[in-house]
Motif scaffolding. Structure first.
Motif, short mmCIF file in Angstrom:
data_model
loop_
_atom_site.label_atom_id
_atom_site.label_comp_id
_atom_site.label_asym_id
_atom_site.label_seq_id
_atom_site.Cartn_x
_atom_site.Cartn_y
_atom_site.Cartn_z
N LYS A 65 14.96 5.90 -48.49
CA LYS A 65 14.36 4.58 -48.74
C LYS A 65 14.43 3.71 -47.48
O LYS A 65 13.45 3.07 -47.10
N LEU A 66 15.60 3.69 -46.85
CA LEU A 66 15.78 2.83 -45.68
C LEU A 66 14.87 3.28 -44.54
O LEU A 66 14.31 2.44 -43.81
N ASP A 67 14.69 4.61 -44.41
CA ASP A 67 13.78 5.14 -43.38
C ASP A 67 12.38 4.57 -43.56
O ASP A 67 11.71 4.19 -42.60
N SER A 68 11.93 4.54 -44.82
CA SER A 68 10.57 4.05 -45.06
C SER A 68 10.48 2.57 -44.72
O SER A 68 9.46 2.10 -44.22
N VAL A 69 11.54 1.82 -44.97
CA VAL A 69 11.53 0.40 -44.64
C VAL A 69 11.44 0.20 -43.12
O VAL A 69 10.63 -0.60 -42.63
N LEU A 70 12.25 0.98 -42.40
CA LEU A 70 12.26 0.85 -40.93
C LEU A 70 10.93 1.28 -40.31
O LEU A 70 10.38 0.60 -39.46
N HIS A 71 10.45 2.44 -40.75
CA HIS A 71 9.28 3.01 -40.08
C HIS A 71 7.97 2.38 -40.49
O HIS A 71 7.06 2.25 -39.70
N LEU A 72 7.88 2.02 -41.76
CA LEU A 72 6.62 1.43 -42.23
C LEU A 72 6.65 -0.09 -42.18
O LEU A 72 5.63 -0.73 -42.32
N GLN A 73 7.87 -0.64 -42.03
CA GLN A 73 8.03 -2.11 -42.05
C GLN A 73 7.47 -2.71 -43.34
O GLN A 73 6.78 -3.72 -43.32
N VAL A 74 7.74 -2.01 -44.43
CA VAL A 74 7.37 -2.55 -45.74
C VAL A 74 8.61 -2.48 -46.62
O VAL A 74 9.51 -1.69 -46.35
N LEU A 111 13.51 -6.66 -41.55
CA LEU A 111 13.71 -7.91 -40.81
C LEU A 111 13.58 -7.61 -39.32
O LEU A 111 13.96 -6.53 -38.87
N THR A 112 13.03 -8.56 -38.58
CA THR A 112 12.99 -8.40 -37.14
C THR A 112 13.72 -9.61 -36.52
O THR A 112 13.50 -10.74 -36.95
N ALA A 113 14.60 -9.34 -35.57
CA ALA A 113 15.35 -10.43 -34.93
C ALA A 113 14.40 -11.28 -34.09
O ALA A 113 13.29 -10.83 -33.76
N PRO A 114 14.82 -12.51 -33.75
CA PRO A 114 13.95 -13.39 -32.95
C PRO A 114 13.51 -12.77 -31.63
O PRO A 114 12.48 -13.17 -31.08
N ASP A 115 14.24 -11.75 -31.12
CA ASP A 115 13.81 -11.10 -29.87
C ASP A 115 12.54 -10.28 -30.07
O ASP A 115 11.95 -9.78 -29.10
N GLY A 116 12.14 -10.12 -31.33
CA GLY A 116 10.89 -9.41 -31.61
C GLY A 116 11.01 -7.90 -31.55
O GLY A 116 10.04 -7.19 -31.81
N VAL A 117 12.18 -7.39 -31.24
CA VAL A 117 12.35 -5.94 -31.06
C VAL A 117 13.36 -5.37 -32.05
O VAL A 117 13.09 -4.35 -32.69
N SER A 118 14.53 -6.02 -32.15
CA SER A 118 15.61 -5.46 -32.96
C SER A 118 15.25 -5.49 -34.43
O SER A 118 14.88 -6.53 -34.98
N ARG A 119 15.35 -4.31 -35.04
CA ARG A 119 15.00 -4.19 -36.46
C ARG A 119 16.27 -4.18 -37.31
O ARG A 119 17.26 -3.55 -36.95
N TYR A 120 16.17 -4.84 -38.44
CA TYR A 120 17.26 -4.85 -39.41
C TYR A 120 16.68 -4.61 -40.80
O TYR A 120 15.46 -4.72 -41.00
N ILE A 121 17.58 -4.29 -41.72
CA ILE A 121 17.16 -4.17 -43.11
C ILE A 121 18.06 -5.05 -43.95
O ILE A 121 19.28 -5.03 -43.80
N CYS A 122 17.44 -5.82 -44.84
CA CYS A 122 18.20 -6.67 -45.74
C CYS A 122 18.12 -6.08 -47.15
O CYS A 122 17.02 -5.88 -47.67
#
Lengths: 320, 204
Positions: A65-74, A111-122
């Motif tokens: 599940k987390l992979d799909s969130v990271l890779h698809l950004q959905v 989630l994307t950090a304000p730097d526009g690059v770092s990805r997070y998941i909430c």
């Protein structure tokens, strides 16, 4: 107006679990909702891998599940109906729920950090224990209703509607797989006399007592139902005429020998049984044949089992 | 009754945005699944929600079909519900597609997973095209094998005025499977959508 101060008290008091992971699935943050229920101290586990912080996670499933969130950004979702809980958390209804852990609805958001690059998941975790408890109660009620719906109220055997439906299924099965199938129809002998002598309660007592007795003689796969009044039917799957006749004779003998104590009086009853075996019949035809055999058992003096044979039809015509 | 008609120009514009969003979705999905994903250019149609169940009942008549619903909310009053229609014969293909081995994942979970992946990937692209962003409600299975799906679809559609029907065919290197996606949009959101389309057209 400056609103930044709102964030901390809101996260602390929010009645939803908030858990933030980085792209390596290390724990970045969780709020009090989770800290208190999982008895964890954020400062001690921050930066540790998710599976090292929370015990017994369904980790392969969760990572998919987390992979799909990271890779698809959905977002991804999990419902308590499909997976009762993800993280083992205590809930506040220990008495009314049969589960030790909180039933959870979970949303996993990119989630994307304000730097526009770092990805997070909430992960947002909501307590669905109430819904879970109601669902359990509902299922229990449905099961009770289903039981009541197929049971004869007096004797506890199947009622006619359900029993006859099952006969239809068994006939289909026997036809499809070329298995034998037999049917017993039986009737209490001189039930009217019994009612006249001991009253209807006495008659009911005999029906209940004999149903229990006969049921104890049957296999788990046999289907025992009340056809109406003092008439009953037994479906014997995977049983040919020889076996069915043995069962019928055993039932007949056992009933005749059985003494029942009612209001300090000893009662005895006998039954007559008609036996028919399936041979490409419809439900009605099979019942008709067993009924014919039952009628002959009565004519031949009761307290006996009679197997259906085509010649019985002629016998029936003669006596009529 | 709100006038929900789209002009040809508005319709073409919407088709173009859907195409772009679909292209982005197929790109993302291909990378995620590690296989070539071909999404045919979807045909869109704007239909009265009341006519939806008639339209789909003939297509899904023979098979047992599943409906999965997912709600979305955007800014400026743009909101709606997507319905994915699957033929259950496809369930095995979907499992392979998502990389599920036969572990303890239920059919229900598999269907909600694939629905949320397909719809949110597409919708987040569409939101971007519309200079908007969507948040989503968790997917729900509206009907499964046992229920007559047309009744359920009719009941759901009743609450909406307009349906944007998007036929999607997903073709993967090793498998192909079809499903239908319907975007149901309430009347006032249709007006917003038209306004957004007009703004985009004015910028050209």
């Amino acid at each position: 107006m400056q609103l930044d101060w709102l964030l901390q008290p809101l996260l602390t008091q929010l009645n939803t679990g908030v858990l933030v992971l980085d792209a390596q699935y290390r724990v970045v943050f969780f709020n009090q909702f989770i800290a208190r229920r999982a008895e964890l101290d954020l400062a001690r586990v921050q930066g540790n891998l998710l599976e090292d912080v929370f015990a017994d996670l369904p980790i392969a499933w969760l990572k998919r599940k987390l992979d799909s969130v990271l890779h698809l950004q959905v977002p991804a979702f999990s419902s308590w109906e499909q997976r009762q809980y993800i993280v083992k958390l205590a809930h506040l209804r220990p008495l009314s729920s049969d589960s030790q852990y909180m039933a959870q609805n979970c949303s996993m958001l990119p989630l994307t950090a304000p730097d526009g690059v770092s990805r997070y998941i909430c992960l947002l975790i909501e307590d669905a224990t109430d819904a879970y408890v109601y669902q359990q109660q509902l299922q229990q009620s449905v099961m009770q209703l289903e039981h009541a719906n197929r049971t004869d109220g007096l004797t506890g055997v199947y009622n006619r509607c359900y029993w006859q439906q099952q006969l239809g299924y068994e006939i289909q099965r026997a036809g499809r797989y070329q298995h034998p199938l037999s049917l017993l129809l039986f009737d209490l002998d001189k039930f009217k006399d019994l009612n006249d002598q001991y009253g209807h309660q006495g008659g009911d007592f005999v029906l209940i007592e004999l149903s229990r007795l006969i049921d104890s003689l049957l296999r788990d796969t046999d289907l025992f139902g009340r056809y109406g009044g003092e008439e009953f039917g037994i479906i014997l799957p995977d049983t040919g005429m020889t076996g069915a006749l043995q069962v019928a004779n055993r039932i007949c003998d056992t009933v005749a020998r059985h003494k029942m104590l009612y209001n300090q009086q000893t009662l005895k009853a006998t039954i007559s049984i008609g036996v028919a075996s399936y041979f490409d019949h419809s439900v009605d035809e099979l019942i008709q044949r067993a009924d014919t055999a039952l009628y002959c058992a009565k004519r031949q003096g009761r307290n006996r089992a009679v197997a259906y044979q085509p010649e019985l039809e002629g016998y029936l015509k003669k006596v009529k | 009754m709100t006038e929900l008609h789209f002009t040809d120009v508005q319709r073409d514009c919407l088709q173009e945005l859907v195409n772009v969003a679909m292209g982005q979705a197929s790109d993302k999905l291909a990378r995620y699944l590690g296989t070539f994903v071909h999404l045919q250019v979807p045909s869109i149609a704007l239909v009265e929600a009341a006519l939806l169940s008639q339209h789909f009942s003939s297509r899904y008549q023979q098979q047992s079909a599943t409906l999965v619903s997912l709600g979305f909310f955007g800014d400026q009053g743009l909101r709606g519900e997507t319905i994915m229609l699957y033929q259950l014969a496809n369930a095995g293909v979907i499992a392979q597609l998502l990389g599920y081995s036969d572990d303890a994942v239920s059919e229900a979970e598999m269907l909600t997973d694939i629905s949320s992946v397909l719809t949110t990937t597409f919708l987040s692209g569409l939101a971007e095209q519309l200079e908007n962003s969507f948040s989503y409600a968790a997917p729900r299975i509206l009907s499964s094998r046992d229920q007559y799906f047309a009744d359920k679809l009719a009941y759901t559609a009743e609450q909406w005025q307009l349906a944007l029907q998007v036929d999607i065919r997903y073709q993967l290197t090793d498998y192909s499977f079809n499903c239908d996606m319907i975007l149901l949009i309430p009347g006032e959101a249709v007006l917003r959508l038209r306004q957004t389309l007009d703004n985009i057209l004015a910028d050209f």
